[in-house]
Design a protein around this motif. Structure first.
Motif, PDB file in Angstrom:
ATOM      1  N   ARG A  54      48.129  35.469  30.589  1.00 21.11           N
ATOM      2  CA  ARG A  54      48.281  36.740  29.885  1.00 21.11           C
ATOM      3  C   ARG A  54      48.407  37.898  30.885  1.00 21.11           C
ATOM      4  NH1 ARG A  54      44.277  40.280  28.382  1.00 21.11           N
ATOM      5  NH2 ARG A  54      42.668  38.812  28.978  1.00 21.11           N
ATOM      6  N   ILE A  55      47.664  37.823  31.988  1.00 23.31           N
ATOM      7  CA  ILE A  55      47.617  38.950  32.923  1.00 23.31           C
ATOM      8  C   ILE A  55      48.648  38.851  34.040  1.00 23.31           C
ATOM      9  CG2 ILE A  55      46.120  40.114  34.609  1.00 23.31           C
ATOM     10  CD1 ILE A  55      43.793  39.243  32.714  1.00 23.31           C
ATOM     11  N   PHE A  56      48.837  37.652  34.593  1.00 30.02           N
ATOM     12  CA  PHE A  56      49.687  37.494  35.774  1.00 30.02           C
ATOM     13  C   PHE A  56      51.046  36.850  35.477  1.00 30.02           C
ATOM     14  CE2 PHE A  56      45.348  37.707  37.375  1.00 30.02           C
ATOM     15  CZ  PHE A  56      45.473  38.683  38.354  1.00 30.02           C
ATOM     16  N   GLY A  57      51.324  36.568  34.204  1.00 22.04           N
ATOM     17  CA  GLY A  57      52.582  35.913  33.867  1.00 22.04           C
ATOM     18  C   GLY A  57      52.567  34.463  34.315  1.00 22.04           C
ATOM     19  N   GLN A  83      45.804  45.196  44.706  1.00 23.40           N
ATOM     20  CA  GLN A  83      44.420  45.671  44.732  1.00 23.40           C
ATOM     21  C   GLN A  83      43.619  45.028  45.860  1.00 23.40           C
ATOM     22  OE1 GLN A  83      43.051  47.987  42.601  1.00 23.40           O
ATOM     23  NE2 GLN A  83      45.091  48.304  41.790  1.00 23.40           N
ATOM     24  N   GLY A  84      44.067  43.870  46.317  1.00 27.82           N
ATOM     25  CA  GLY A  84      43.324  43.147  47.353  1.00 27.82           C
ATOM     26  C   GLY A  84      42.251  42.268  46.724  1.00 27.82           C
ATOM     27  N   SER A  85      41.710  41.359  47.505  1.00 31.22           N
ATOM     28  CA  SER A  85      40.756  40.395  46.963  1.00 31.22           C
ATOM     29  C   SER A  85      39.334  40.934  46.896  1.00 31.22           C
ATOM     30  CB  SER A  85      40.791  39.106  47.777  1.00 31.22           C
ATOM     31  OG  SER A  85      40.406  39.386  49.101  1.00 31.22           O
ATOM     32  N   SER A  86      39.089  42.144  47.429  1.00 31.21           N
ATOM     33  CA  SER A  86      37.725  42.662  47.409  1.00 31.21           C
ATOM     34  C   SER A  86      37.406  43.410  46.115  1.00 31.21           C
ATOM     35  CB  SER A  86      37.497  43.584  48.600  1.00 31.21           C
ATOM     36  OG  SER A  86      38.371  44.685  48.521  1.00 31.21           O
ATOM     37  N   SER A  87      38.411  43.632  45.270  1.00 29.25           N
ATOM     38  CA  SER A  87      38.165  44.335  44.020  1.00 29.25           C
ATOM     39  C   SER A  87      37.865  43.324  42.908  1.00 29.25           C
ATOM     40  CB  SER A  87      39.385  45.187  43.671  1.00 29.25           C
ATOM     41  OG  SER A  87      40.505  44.341  43.476  1.00 29.25           O
ATOM     42  N   ILE A  88      38.166  43.693  41.697  1.00 30.90           N
ATOM     43  CA  ILE A  88      37.940  42.800  40.559  1.00 30.90           C
ATOM     44  C   ILE A  88      38.897  41.616  40.644  1.00 30.90           C
ATOM     45  CG2 ILE A  88      38.158  42.624  38.049  1.00 30.90           C
ATOM     46  CD1 ILE A  88      37.074  45.481  37.882  1.00 30.90           C
ATOM     47  N   LYS A  89      38.335  40.439  40.435  1.00 29.07           N
ATOM     48  CA  LYS A  89      39.121  39.204  40.378  1.00 29.07           C
ATOM     49  C   LYS A  89      39.111  38.733  38.925  1.00 29.07           C
ATOM     50  CE  LYS A  89      37.584  37.588  44.936  1.00 29.07           C
ATOM     51  NZ  LYS A  89      36.745  38.682  45.348  1.00 29.07           N
ATOM     52  N   TRP A  90      39.875  37.707  38.651  1.00 26.41           N
ATOM     53  CA  TRP A  90      39.928  37.150  37.302  1.00 26.41           C
ATOM     54  C   TRP A  90      39.586  35.672  37.363  1.00 26.41           C
ATOM     55  CZ3 TRP A  90      40.694  40.339  33.194  1.00 26.41           C
ATOM     56  CH2 TRP A  90      41.136  41.642  33.503  1.00 26.41           C
ATOM     57  N   LEU A  91      38.618  35.257  36.549  1.00 27.99           N
ATOM     58  CA  LEU A  91      38.294  33.849  36.391  1.00 27.99           C
ATOM     59  C   LEU A  91      39.216  33.365  35.277  1.00 27.99           C
ATOM     60  CD1 LEU A  91      36.368  31.736  37.562  1.00 27.99           C
ATOM     61  CD2 LEU A  91      34.779  32.261  35.708  1.00 27.99           C
ATOM     62  N   GLN A  92      40.315  32.738  35.686  1.00 28.12           N
ATOM     63  CA  GLN A  92      41.407  32.349  34.786  1.00 28.12           C
ATOM     64  C   GLN A  92      41.219  30.909  34.321  1.00 28.12           C
ATOM     65  OE1 GLN A  92      44.488  33.887  33.581  1.00 28.12           O
ATOM     66  NE2 GLN A  92      44.351  31.980  32.422  1.00 28.12           N
ATOM     67  N   SER A  93      41.202  30.725  32.988  1.00 33.15           N
ATOM     68  CA  SER A  93      41.083  29.376  32.438  1.00 33.15           C
ATOM     69  C   SER A  93      42.383  28.610  32.633  1.00 33.15           C
ATOM     70  CB  SER A  93      40.750  29.443  30.940  1.00 33.15           C
ATOM     71  OG  SER A  93      40.840  28.160  30.368  1.00 33.15           O
ATOM     72  N   ILE A  94      42.250  27.350  33.030  1.00 32.67           N
ATOM     73  CA  ILE A  94      43.419  26.474  33.156  1.00 32.67           C
ATOM     74  C   ILE A  94      43.767  25.892  31.789  1.00 32.67           C
ATOM     75  CG2 ILE A  94      44.303  24.346  34.230  1.00 32.67           C
ATOM     76  CD1 ILE A  94      43.832  26.610  36.277  1.00 32.67           C
ATOM     77  N   GLU A  95      42.747  25.532  31.005  1.00 29.28           N
ATOM     78  CA  GLU A  95      42.985  24.905  29.697  1.00 29.28           C
ATOM     79  C   GLU A  95      43.468  25.898  28.650  1.00 29.28           C
ATOM     80  OE1 GLU A  95      39.175  22.388  30.884  1.00 29.28           O
ATOM     81  OE2 GLU A  95      39.564  24.516  30.929  1.00 29.28           O
TER      82      GLU A  95
END
Length: 152
Positions: free
Chosen positions: A6-9, A42-54
């Motif tokens: 949804r967020i990264f295409g 944004q770089g990896s030091s900011s907010i990350k996303w725990l993205q579900s694979i399923e």
């Protein structure tokens, strides 16, 4: 593996980047495979996303709790995290959930239920902190703003 998020295409996920949560996460016990993603700008030091694979439409914003709470030192019952394997300081990644409401000034992190990830074995769990001094809704907007000004 290709994943349409949804967020990264559409993104390509390497198998080595998949984190297994044997017990799922709180509220989503059936979701067991995730990856960490971040906005390159944004770089990896900011907010990350725990993205579900399923469930590609499901991604949870997370961040390093030390960014907003430098003395964060949660007490966690070791039996609650034993399914992620043997942990030592070099192999552990702790992340907390970020809640981003419409009013950004009310942004919070959940210091009570951190994700504990063994980066060596790529296994994770969500734990409940034993000590009471970490709230579920810890306000972070002013802290992030101050950090940004200090780094400018």
């Amino acid at each position: 593996m290709k994943l349409t998020t949804r967020i990264f295409g559409e993104v390509e996920i390497e198998d080595s980047k998949i984190i297994n949560f044997p017990n799922g996460i709180i509220g989503f016990p059936d979701l067991k495979k995730f990856t960490l993603m971040h906005d390159e700008e944004q770089g990896s030091s900011s907010i990350k996303w725990l993205q579900s694979i399923e469930e590609p439409g499901f991604a949870m914003p997370v961040m390093d709790p030390l960014v907003v709470c430098p003395d964060y030192s949660p007490e966690i019952d070791k039996t609650k995290i034993e399914d992620v394997g043997d942990l030592n300081d070099d192999d552990i990644l702790v992340l907390v959930t970020v809640t981003v409401p419409h009013d950004l000034a009310k942004m919070t992190v959940n210091l009570m239920g951190p994700f504990v990830i063994n980066v060596k074995d790529m296994k994770g769990t969500q734990a409940i902190v034993e000590n009471d001094n970490y709230p579920v809704k810890f306000p972070i907007y002013d802290i992030l703003k101050k950090n940004k000004e200090a780094n400018s």
